[in-house]
Scaffold this motif. Structure first.
Motif, PDB file in Angstrom:
ATOM      1  N   THR A  97       0.797  -1.170   0.106  1.00 15.04           N
ATOM      2  CA  THR A  97      -0.026  -0.168   0.001  1.00 15.04           C
ATOM      3  C   THR A  97       0.934   1.233  -0.081  1.00 15.04           C
ATOM      4  O   THR A  97       0.471   2.234  -0.920  1.00 15.04           O
ATOM      5  N   SER A 100       2.162   1.830  -3.542  1.00 11.70           N
ATOM      6  CA  SER A 100       1.284   2.140  -4.294  1.00 11.70           C
ATOM      7  C   SER A 100       0.756   3.588  -4.011  1.00 11.70           C
ATOM      8  O   SER A 100       0.255   4.233  -5.002  1.00 11.70           O
ATOM      9  N   PHE A 103       1.703   6.212  -6.595  1.00  9.87           N
ATOM     10  CA  PHE A 103       1.150   6.010  -7.893  1.00  9.87           C
ATOM     11  C   PHE A 103      -0.312   6.586  -7.850  1.00  9.87           C
ATOM     12  O   PHE A 103      -0.909   7.219  -8.473  1.00  9.87           O
ATOM     13  N   LEU A 104      -1.144   6.310  -6.584  1.00  2.00           N
ATOM     14  CA  LEU A 104      -2.464   6.859  -6.113  1.00  2.00           C
ATOM     15  C   LEU A 104      -2.575   8.180  -6.257  1.00  2.00           C
ATOM     16  O   LEU A 104      -3.386   8.970  -6.837  1.00  2.00           O
ATOM     17  N   PHE A 154       1.602   9.909  -0.564  1.00  2.00           N
ATOM     18  CA  PHE A 154       0.211  10.140  -1.452  1.00  2.00           C
ATOM     19  C   PHE A 154       0.274  11.864  -1.923  1.00  2.00           C
ATOM     20  O   PHE A 154       0.280  11.902  -3.197  1.00  2.00           O
ATOM     21  N   THR A 306       8.607  -4.391 -10.851  1.00  2.10           N
ATOM     22  CA  THR A 306       8.426  -4.255  -9.576  1.00  2.10           C
ATOM     23  C   THR A 306       8.992  -5.484  -8.770  1.00  2.10           C
ATOM     24  O   THR A 306       9.138  -5.470  -7.546  1.00  2.10           O
ATOM     25  N   ARG A 419      -0.310   5.357 -14.593  1.00  2.00           N
ATOM     26  CA  ARG A 419      -0.148   5.136 -13.218  1.00  2.00           C
ATOM     27  C   ARG A 419      -1.283   4.312 -12.681  1.00  2.00           C
ATOM     28  O   ARG A 419      -1.131   3.338 -11.835  1.00  2.00           O
ATOM     29  N   VAL A 420      -2.276   4.067 -13.418  1.00  2.00           N
ATOM     30  CA  VAL A 420      -3.465   3.048 -13.277  1.00  2.00           C
ATOM     31  C   VAL A 420      -2.689   1.648 -13.308  1.00  2.00           C
ATOM     32  O   VAL A 420      -2.797   0.970 -12.564  1.00  2.00           O
ATOM     33  N   ASN A 422       0.509   1.207 -13.305  1.00  2.00           N
ATOM     34  CA  ASN A 422       1.520   1.070 -12.348  1.00  2.00           C
ATOM     35  C   ASN A 422       1.139   0.604 -10.818  1.00  2.00           C
ATOM     36  O   ASN A 422       1.492  -0.207 -10.040  1.00  2.00           O
ATOM     37  N   THR A 423      -0.046   1.031 -10.457  1.00  2.00           N
ATOM     38  CA  THR A 423      -0.807   0.722  -9.117  1.00  2.00           C
ATOM     39  C   THR A 423      -1.422  -0.629  -9.202  1.00  2.00           C
ATOM     40  O   THR A 423      -1.324  -1.442  -8.499  1.00  2.00           O
ATOM     41  N   THR A 427       0.118  -5.489  -7.905  1.00  2.10           N
ATOM     42  CA  THR A 427      -1.129  -6.384  -7.246  1.00  2.10           C
ATOM     43  C   THR A 427      -1.387  -7.714  -7.998  1.00  2.10           C
ATOM     44  O   THR A 427      -1.538  -8.773  -7.534  1.00  2.10           O
TER      45      THR A 427
END
Length: 469
Positions: A97, A100, A103-104, A154, A306, A419-420, A422-423, A427
């Motif tokens: 988290t 991420s 990126f978020l 963030f 990653t 970035r979506v 990347n996030t 996962t």
């Protein structure tokens, strides 16, 4: 005699023969000089005639630092993950988290900063964003606990997104037409520079020094002062906003010698022009394609990067050996950029991009099926060489599809697609690994996304050698 004089004396209402003859020889002047239309010239035409100068190089150096910071910031936390986990007492899920969070923050950030750059200008957007990012980088290094660090990461992504989304469009709007493609690919080579610096510092410091490691990021914000000193505002943007004198001054500083004070600089579109909407007509189709390409290409690249240390550990490499492996891969990125830069001017954007994506796919397939350590190295080196060369061309290409009035906005949407991915990619690939899908299946999925990237790119128009609008 009197009659002769009367016939040859000019009357008030009729010009003499001499007057009529002089009128034929001299240019006709408008009765009211205020109605004379000023000479106009498109900014793109000035850049077509412009040669590359030392000042272009200075401008490029200021923005090059931002490209390196981009790479550093997106990957830095991966290299000090063990120290963060131990110091803050968090598990793998908490660490994921935290990684991420940047990126978020970037996703809404690029969607906000793109329109801001189109409204207030490229230069102030870049400077404000980088300075704010520097402050947040210091805050991250001093964060007392997990939740504070999560919020700061963030916010760092949210604020850095301004510089991140405008660096390439800004640079392109300063370059002569004949070298714009090659020069922008060189700018993209800041990525392996940031990667090498991050890898080298991670090797020198222990995992417990993660605060120092993250604090170094604040130094990248100093490039804002380089931009203030060396980089003028985009002449395209200035002319579009009607700031004529500043546009002329910017062009002259860059080397546009033939820009007299009386000339009016123009761009094909202006702010508020309905035809410039990135969601309508031809531009709407480009937007759909470029966002899709940004998503699948970023998924293919970032999903692998990653988890690269983990995937390499499955093949028996220790952490130190993995860092060496990654550093050698980064070195192979430089010739990838250099060759892509040389080839794009000769064979144009589309052919080079699709060709390099195909080369990256071959490298990924070899990497996935490697039965020995030499094959593993060869596969990853091919993947690094071709995929980063393709990134250099792509970062140049998709910003050129749009007019100046919406270039920042449209570029921001493309970055949001990245970035979506990347996030989500870390996962998803982590899920595959948890399901015992294995090394080969993970890399095979990456190759599949590369195939999609090439297929979408074939539908975009060529922009090599064309003036920006």
């Amino acid at each position: 005699m009197a009659r002769w004089c009367a016939r040859n004396t000019p009357s008030r209402g009729r010009p003499s023969v001499v007057s009529r003859h002089r009128a034929r020889r001299e240019p006709r002047m408008d009765r009211d000089a205020s109605h004379t239309e000023p000479a106009t010239r498109e900014v793109g035409e000035v850049f077509r005639d412009m040669r590359l100068t030392r000042r272009h190089v200075l401008a490029g150096l200021g923005l090059f630092v931002a490209a390196a910071v981009d790479s550093w910031e997106l990957q830095a936390m991966v290299y000090v993950a063990d120290g963060i986990q131990h110091d803050l007492g968090i598990d793998q899920a908490g660490l994921g988290t935290l990684i991420s969070a940047l990126f978020l923050g970037t996703i809404p950030g690029v969607l906000l900063w793109g329109p801001i750059a189109d409204r207030i200008g490229r230069r102030p957007t870049f400077v404000i964003s980088m300075l704010a990012y520097g402050v947040l980088a210091v805050c991250c290094a001093l964060a007392p606990d997990y939740w504070t660090l999560l919020v700061f990461r963030f916010l760092a992504g949210l604020l850095y997104a301004g510089a991140h989304s405008i660096t390439y469009p800004y640079f392109e709007e300063l370059m002569p037409v004949r070298v714009r493609g090659r020069a922008t690919v060189y700018l993209a080579s800041g990525w392996p520079v940031g990667l090498l610096v991050a890898t080298g510092l991670a090797a020198l410091l222990s995992s417990s020094d993660w605060r120092l490691f993250m604090g170094v990021s604040a130094g990248g914000a100093l490039c804002a002062f380089l931009v203030l000193a060396w980089v003028p505002e985009s002449p395209y943007w200035l002319a579009m906003r009607g700031k004529q004198q500043r546009a002329r001054d910017s062009l002259r500083w860059l080397g546009g010698a033939h820009v007299p004070d009386g000339i009016v600089l123009t761009t094909p579109t202006r702010t508020g022009d309905p035809s410039a909407s990135p969601l309508r007509g031809r531009l709407g189709r480009y937007t759909l394609l470029q966002v899709a390409i940004n998503f699948v290409f970023a998924w293919a690249y970032w999903g692998l990067q990653t988890w690269l240390p983990t995937l390499l550990a499955e093949r028996g490499l220790s952490l130190s050996s993995s860092l060496t492996f990654i550093a050698l891969s980064a070195l192979l990125m430089f010739p990838g950029y250099l060759t892509a830069s040389a080839l794009t001017a000769r064979y144009r954007r589309k052919k080079v991009f699709v060709g390099y994506i195909a080369g990256a796919g071959v490298g990924g397939a070899l990497f996935a099926s490697a039965a020995s350590m030499p094959q593993l190295y060869a596969g990853n080196f091919l993947l690094a060489f071709f995929s980063l060369g393709a990134w250099g061309v792509w970062n140049t290409w998709f910003g050129e599809l749009y007019p100046t009035a919406v270039r920042g906005t449209a570029y921001g949407w493309g970055i949001a697609g990245q970035r979506v991915a990347n996030t989500a990619a870390p996962t998803a690939i982590g899920f595959l690994l948890a399901q015992a899908a294995g090394f080969t299946a993970v890399v095979a999925s990456v190759v599949g996304f590369l195939v999609l990237t090439a297929a979408f790119a074939l539908a975009l128009p060529e922009t090599e050698g064309k003036e920006l609008s």
